[in-house]
Design an enzyme around this catalytic site. Structure first.
Site, mmCIF file in Angstrom:
data_model
loop_
_atom_site.group_PDB
_atom_site.id
_atom_site.type_symbol
_atom_site.label_atom_id
_atom_site.label_comp_id
_atom_site.label_asym_id
_atom_site.label_seq_id
_atom_site.Cartn_x
_atom_site.Cartn_y
_atom_site.Cartn_z
ATOM 1 C CE1 TYR A 146 52.436 -3.040 20.852
ATOM 2 C CE2 TYR A 146 51.478 -4.894 21.994
ATOM 3 C CZ TYR A 146 51.783 -4.247 20.817
ATOM 4 O OH TYR A 146 51.423 -4.804 19.615
ATOM 5 C CE LYS A 196 62.697 -4.339 9.707
ATOM 6 N NZ LYS A 196 62.613 -5.023 8.406
ATOM 7 C CG ASP A 228 61.373 -8.115 7.505
ATOM 8 O OD1 ASP A 228 62.126 -8.653 8.332
ATOM 9 O OD2 ASP A 228 61.763 -7.221 6.742
ATOM 10 C CG ASP A 252 49.842 -7.971 19.772
ATOM 11 O OD1 ASP A 252 49.025 -8.907 19.723
ATOM 12 O OD2 ASP A 252 49.500 -6.785 19.944
ATOM 13 C CG ASP A 256 46.518 -12.223 16.273
ATOM 14 O OD1 ASP A 256 46.703 -12.630 17.442
ATOM 15 O OD2 ASP A 256 45.538 -11.526 15.951
#
Ligand code: NAD
Length: 365
Positions: A146, A196, A228, A252, A256
């Protein structure tokens, strides 16, 4: 009498509606604690772009610089409306990321908290929820994809391309790692490191630094999980988690999902903490689909107030009472429309009614 300045950034969409309820609670806390909160409203987000020509105007920057803490509502417009604002001035790029950068708020705390009193709102089965879910996601907030270099253009073959960089240096990783280990040390002493590293080299460095910092915390057990797989475990066995640490984009997305397992993003407050200043905001967006209807769930905004009281103003007891008051309102059979369908036989309440009931409960304790 202690006196604190709070910059209030209402934001867009449901922002002003849920902020009004947060202010109700702040006023009550003020009267019963011999504290003065100077509330300083500032324009921020899409609404600021239309009123001031900038989504993070200079006046708001000055106000935030001067404040002891910042309370921020969600910002943003729906997909179509967003196109009315130039790309670089759209709320996240023009206001949110610059706010995070300005105060270097690298540590984002996102609690996923589902005690018994609100367990009926979760889409998960009771046997998965057990005695409740209580985990905290710690998201690195000012690095990674980001904030990396961005390049957009047309290449030699005439094709449009984009190049965005995922960057971290070891200091950036070490400082969020320390926050995570310190938090784990105060809780269950287990830290889930989300990464990851089977694909991303950034995760290889991330894991190296997590291990190095972890050497100073021998009492904390570190468990490494691929992002994942973590997404799956959050649904299948969320109670295995207590403190989770992750880089910006993973946080992020996974947070959620945290809102999903609670039953609504409206149950997700957060704290964004930098070396000298912190700001507090719901984890969710401006919910344009329900804005102006008076039905948004203000739990996330009031919860952000509770986090501010504890983390910026040393009022942990008062924060605890706010959480309890909110749980107690839901335990009495009330619900906001995001949490239940009308057929669920709950007492359906609007945004301002939830704020009133929480204030009533709080006043009792
Ligand atoms: P969103 O989080 O606004 O909404 C997703 C869904 O959750 C919607 O159905 C919405 O009604 C519901 N919801 C969210 N908060 C709620 C609440 N408090 N009460 C009841 N229901 C709630 O996500 P989106 O629709 O993808 O994004 C809308 C805008 O918000 C976009 O412009 C996006 O860029 C922005 N956004 C801002 C922030 C921020 O300010 N930090 C974070 C995420 C998204």
């Amino acid at each position: 009498m202690a006196s604190y300045k709070i910059a209030l950034l209402n934001g867009d969409g449901i922002g002003p509606e849920i902020m009004a309820e947060a202010i109700k609670i702040l006023k009550l806390v003020e009267t019963r604690n011999n504290i003065e909160f100077e509330l300083l409203p500032g324009a921020f987000g899409a609404s600021a772009y239309f009123s001031h020509g900038h989504s993070f105007p200079d006046e708001t920057k000055a106000l935030c610089d001067d404040a002891d803490a910042i309370l921020k509502g969600p910002i943003g417009l729906n997909h179509e409306e967003s196109k009315k604002i130039p790309v670089d001035m759209q709320p996240e790029r023009g206001a949110l990321l610059p706010l995070r950068r300005r105060y270097d708020t690298f540590a984002n705390f996102r609690p996923v908290y589902l005690p018994k009193a609100i367990a009926h709102f979760s889409p998960l089965k009771p046997e998965i929820i057990g005695d409740g879910i209580d985990l905290i996601m710690i998201r690195e907030l000012v690095g990674g994809l980001y904030f990396g270099n961005k390049e957009v253009g047309t290449n030699e073959e005439g094709k449009r391309y984009v190049n965005e960089t995922l960057e971290y240096d070891e200091d950036q990783i070490a400082r969020i790692a320390k926050v995570a280990f310190n938090t784990a040390q105060k809780r269950e002493k287990v830290l889930h490191n989300i990464h990851k590293s089977n694909v991303l080299k950034s995760s290889v460095l991330w894991n190296e630094i997590i291990s190095e910092v972890g050497d100073n915390y021998p009492d904390v057990e570190v468990k490494h999980i691929l992002v994942d797989a973590a997404a799956t475990y959050l649904c299948l066995n969320p109670r295995q988690f207590d403190v989770m640490v992750m880089e910006n984009m993973f946080g992020d997305i996974l947070s959620d999902q945290g809102g999903g397992i609670l039953g609504s993003l409206g149950l997700m407050p957060s704290a964004c903490v930098g070396p000298e200043k912190a700001y507090y905001e719901p984890s969710h967006g401006s919910a344009p689909d329900i804005a102006g209807k008076g039905i948004a769930n203000p739990y996330s905004m009031i919860g952000s107030v509770a986090m501010m009281l504890e983390m910026s103003f040393d009022l942990a007891q008062e924060a605890k009472k706010i959480w309890q008051a909110m749980q107690s309102v839901f335990a009495q059979g009330y619900s906001t429309p995001d949490l239940s369908t009308p057929s669920a036989n709950m007492k359906m309440i609007k945004t301002n009614e939830f704020g009133d009931l929480v204030a009533e409960e709080l006043a009792k304790n």
